[in-house]
Design a protein around this motif. Sequence first.
Motif, short mmCIF file in Angstrom:
data_model
loop_
_atom_site.label_atom_id
_atom_site.label_comp_id
_atom_site.label_asym_id
_atom_site.label_seq_id
_atom_site.Cartn_x
_atom_site.Cartn_y
_atom_site.Cartn_z
N LYS A 302 0.81 -1.10 -0.06
CA LYS A 302 0.12 0.02 0.15
C LYS A 302 0.81 1.16 0.09
CE LYS A 302 -4.03 -1.97 2.18
NZ LYS A 302 -4.92 -2.13 3.59
N ILE A 303 1.92 1.20 0.84
CA ILE A 303 2.76 2.48 0.85
C ILE A 303 3.78 2.81 -0.21
CG2 ILE A 303 4.77 3.25 2.15
CD1 ILE A 303 3.58 2.35 4.55
N PHE A 304 4.06 1.41 -0.96
CA PHE A 304 4.53 1.47 -2.39
C PHE A 304 3.63 2.17 -3.36
CE2 PHE A 304 5.14 -0.49 -6.53
CZ PHE A 304 6.43 0.12 -6.91
N LEU A 305 2.47 1.83 -3.41
CA LEU A 305 1.56 2.49 -4.35
C LEU A 305 1.30 3.79 -3.85
CD1 LEU A 305 -0.84 -0.66 -4.78
CD2 LEU A 305 0.71 0.14 -6.37
N ASP A 306 1.30 4.41 -2.75
CA ASP A 306 0.93 5.61 -2.28
C ASP A 306 2.06 6.64 -2.87
OD1 ASP A 306 -1.22 4.95 -0.95
OD2 ASP A 306 -0.37 4.81 0.94
N ILE A 307 3.25 5.93 -2.70
CA ILE A 307 4.58 6.84 -3.23
C ILE A 307 4.49 6.72 -4.75
CG2 ILE A 307 7.15 6.74 -3.23
CD1 ILE A 307 7.21 5.55 -0.50
N ALA A 308 4.09 5.69 -5.14
CA ALA A 308 4.32 5.73 -6.77
C ALA A 308 3.01 6.79 -7.32
CB ALA A 308 3.89 4.40 -7.55
N CYS A 309 2.09 6.89 -6.77
CA CYS A 309 1.07 7.76 -7.06
C CYS A 309 0.98 9.21 -6.80
CB CYS A 309 -0.45 7.21 -6.74
SG CYS A 309 -0.71 5.44 -7.63
N ARG A 313 9.73 11.66 -5.74
CA ARG A 313 10.36 12.86 -5.67
C ARG A 313 9.96 14.14 -4.38
NH1 ARG A 313 10.00 11.45 -10.76
NH2 ARG A 313 11.93 10.62 -11.81
N LYS A 314 9.24 13.63 -3.41
CA LYS A 314 8.68 14.58 -2.44
C LYS A 314 9.69 14.24 -1.11
CE LYS A 314 4.90 15.81 -4.51
NZ LYS A 314 4.96 17.26 -5.12
N CYS A 315 10.07 15.39 -0.45
CA CYS A 315 10.71 15.32 0.63
C CYS A 315 10.30 14.11 1.63
CB CYS A 315 10.79 16.56 1.63
SG CYS A 315 11.56 16.48 3.16
N GLU A 316 11.13 13.41 2.23
CA GLU A 316 10.87 12.25 2.86
C GLU A 316 10.27 12.32 4.05
OE1 GLU A 316 13.13 8.22 4.88
OE2 GLU A 316 14.14 9.46 3.53
N ASP A 317 10.58 13.42 4.86
CA ASP A 317 10.02 14.04 6.25
C ASP A 317 8.67 14.24 5.79
OD1 ASP A 317 12.24 13.35 7.40
OD2 ASP A 317 12.84 15.68 7.57
N TYR A 318 8.35 14.90 4.82
CA TYR A 318 6.70 15.40 4.59
C TYR A 318 6.06 14.23 4.16
CZ TYR A 318 3.09 16.80 1.39
OH TYR A 318 1.97 17.04 0.66
N VAL A 319 6.62 13.11 3.57
CA VAL A 319 6.06 11.76 3.21
C VAL A 319 5.66 11.08 4.34
CG1 VAL A 319 6.18 9.51 1.80
CG2 VAL A 319 6.75 11.74 0.81
N VAL A 320 6.39 11.11 5.26
CA VAL A 320 6.17 10.05 6.48
C VAL A 320 5.32 10.98 7.36
CG1 VAL A 320 7.47 9.59 8.98
CG2 VAL A 320 8.69 9.28 6.50
N ASN A 321 5.37 12.03 7.33
CA ASN A 321 4.01 12.93 7.99
C ASN A 321 2.79 12.60 7.57
OD1 ASN A 321 5.95 14.01 9.96
ND2 ASN A 321 6.19 15.84 9.03
N ILE A 322 2.65 12.63 6.46
CA ILE A 322 1.48 12.34 5.58
C ILE A 322 1.06 10.90 5.88
CG2 ILE A 322 0.14 12.07 3.46
CD1 ILE A 322 0.59 14.88 4.21
N LEU A 323 1.99 9.91 5.73
CA LEU A 323 1.91 8.64 5.89
C LEU A 323 1.28 8.24 7.35
CD1 LEU A 323 4.30 6.81 3.53
CD2 LEU A 323 1.88 7.22 2.93
N GLN A 324 1.71 9.06 8.35
CA GLN A 324 1.41 8.70 9.73
C GLN A 324 -0.13 8.90 9.93
OE1 GLN A 324 4.34 10.98 11.76
NE2 GLN A 324 5.77 9.28 12.23
N THR A 325 -0.58 9.53 9.14
CA THR A 325 -2.13 9.84 9.43
C THR A 325 -2.79 8.44 9.06
OG1 THR A 325 -2.74 10.88 7.31
CG2 THR A 325 -1.87 12.40 9.05
N LEU A 326 -2.21 7.72 8.14
CA LEU A 326 -2.85 6.32 7.45
C LEU A 326 -2.40 5.07 8.09
CD1 LEU A 326 -2.79 7.51 4.07
CD2 LEU A 326 -4.77 7.69 5.25
N TYR A 327 -1.05 5.16 8.55
CA TYR A 327 -0.29 4.04 9.20
C TYR A 327 0.12 4.26 10.27
CZ TYR A 327 -0.99 3.15 3.95
OH TYR A 327 -1.53 3.06 2.78
N ASP A 328 0.61 3.27 10.92
CA ASP A 328 1.26 3.47 12.37
C ASP A 328 2.82 3.15 12.22
OD1 ASP A 328 1.65 3.68 15.25
OD2 ASP A 328 1.74 1.50 15.41
#
Length: 375
Positions: A302-309, A313-328
């Motif tokens: 799921k996270i692979f597909l989130d990153i693909a879509c 090329r987004k900042c890793e810290d930004y991506v982690v903060n977003i994904l933390q709202t969906l995954y622990d």
Amino acid sequence: MGDVYTWRDALTQVASIAGWDLWDKHESRVIEELVGKIFSDLNFIYSSVHKDLVGIKTRVNNMMNSYLQLGLNDVHFIGIWGMGGMGKTTLAQVIYVRINHKFEGSCFIANIRGKSGDSWLVPLQKQLLSDILIESNIYIRNIQWGINVIKRRLCCKKVLIILDDVDQYEQLEPLVGEQDWFGQGSRIIITTRNQHLLIQHKVSEAEIYEAKKLNNDEALQLFSMKAFKKDSPLEGYVELSQEIISYASGLPLALKVLGSFLFHRSIDAWKCAIRRLKESPEREILYILQISYDGLKEREKKIFLDIACFFNRKCEDYVVNILQTLYDQPIIDIDVLKEKSLITTSRGKKLLMHDLLQELGMQIVRRESPENPSQ
């Protein structure tokens, strides 16, 4: 008249070059072993090593100088790591052909992916011992039996072993469990898509070679060899070739597949093919890439597909903060994707996914919701 030069003398000279001891061995047995070894090596060379080895010389020299020369009398585990289609197997094959004669025995075990349990690993243990010892009737009852035989028979031999496309840690222990199983100067090379598997097996990070994609010149040459049977594009095809090079992003597999597909086709056919690629990549390419995706756990997928879509090329810290709202704790999942060569991190701390892996992710999403891709 001088001393008589016998068959025994000749065989002793040849066998000593190969690192074999003739003491108390019958000549016919030694001849059989030598002939078998020669034919085995020749068959490997002519059947496995490809002619279109663009860029391989630099990569082989890098491996030879930086990884294979360290501690010549020590036993070393060495990893070749990278995404599918990057040329790990080809690199290992060329290295095998180049250096196997320097060892008392050698073995190349290909396509280990997916093989586990006694039914698969016991035959691989037999292959390992048979290739190195030049013996055909080696009895192994089970995996532990095989481990004991390998340790006992190879602990004093300088050997070269290559395990290709390993995808489970459990495949390593029965075949190359510890360094002290092998004699001084031995080299065990493991190719894999999973960096963590190498680290688990105590391969130091300094001895893990990351397979590199082709640069633009190398990519154009490889593609041209497949598409035109020469080192550069034909007149009228240069710009179209550059479009393909850009699309493949240095992945040797993609360049070979696309070049072969476009061989001897018209310019109009090339233009149609390029438009089609943007809608649906070649299945052969996606099949190889999807093997890594299929090996992920559901949350990692799921996270692979989130990153693909959304997050390439987004900042890793930004991506982690977003994904933390969906995954622990998504950091561990991102680490796994990095270890399996599905994403990397740039110097600017951006998450990067190869263009074809991103296309794979988008294709998977389209298949899940063909009538409404936005879902």
